[in-house]
Design a protein around this motif. Structure first.
Motif: not given
Length: 209
Positions: A24-30, A52-60, A34-42, A86-88
């Motif tokens: 799933f690619v989710i378009d999330i408000d930038p 798994t992938v972060i490209e601008g506002s689109k997160v896979s 902030e500070d979200l990295k590959i492997g981060g929990s949402v 986002r994870s707390a």
């Protein structure tokens, strides 16, 4: 770990089928990336997923077949909206209750009213999970921390304030749709311990008759 306070509603940009999983690619408000990295929990609709992938506002995110079978993520299609949290962090205020993002089951919506005056949702859960749902108890529905207003048998009701309606996807649902349910962990542990204790004690009582 999550708090059950939905931070934003995001749009599903695309869905791709793979062998054994779905992306799933989710378009999330930038503002919420902030500070979200590959492997981060949402949490997406209450389901804990890893970026798994972060490209601008689109997160896979990837969801395995077992996750799709246990949750309502299989219903997602491009253009649909999802609850996002986002994870707390340890320092974050918890305005809801502790949520793991591990879905217990799905529940069917049997009735609802999404106008702001007297808004409510009524659900039916599988029988094996109804024992963990009590009046005034915590429950997470699509990742939103809510309080059970009434519970009877396999059905329970929650009431929604205008802010909850504004900040979540509940307006998009209809009777017959299914939502993700995470029962309160402490309640589940308490009920399970009591059941096991009674199972051990019951033969003693029965033997003494």
């Amino acid at each position: 770990m999550y708090t059950g306070i939905v931070q934003t509603v995001a749009s599903v940009a695309s869905v791709t089928e793979h062998k054994g999983f779905r992306s799933f690619v989710i378009d999330i408000d930038p503002d919420h990336l902030e500070d979200l990295k590959i492997g981060g929990s949402v949490a997406i609709e209450g389901v804990c997923l890893s970026a798994t992938v972060i490209e601008g506002s689109k997160v896979s995110f990837d969801a395995m077949t077992m996750t799709l079978e246990r949750t309502n993520l299989s219903r997602l299609a491009p253009g649909m909206a999802v609850n996002v949290e986002r994870s707390a962090k340890m320092s974050d205020e918890n305005g809801g209750h502790p949520i793991a993002g591990h879905i217990s089951c799905t529940a069917e919506i049997v009735a609802l009213k999404t106008e702001e005056d007297g808004a409510f949702l009524r659900f039916r859960v599988p029988a094996e999970w109804s024992k963990y749902i009590f009046d005034r108890g915590f429950i997470a529905i699509n990742g939103a921390s809510l309080t059970v207003a009434e519970a009877e048998g396999q059905e329970f009701t929650v009431y929604l304030i205008p802010e909850t309606l504004r900040q979540t996807t509940f307006r998009d649902y209809q009777p017959g749709d299914h939502v993700n349910i995470e029962v309160d962990h402490q309640t589940k542990v308490t009920v399970d311990v009591m059941e096991r204790t009674l199972e051990r004690l019951m033969p003693q009582y029965l033997g003494g008759r």
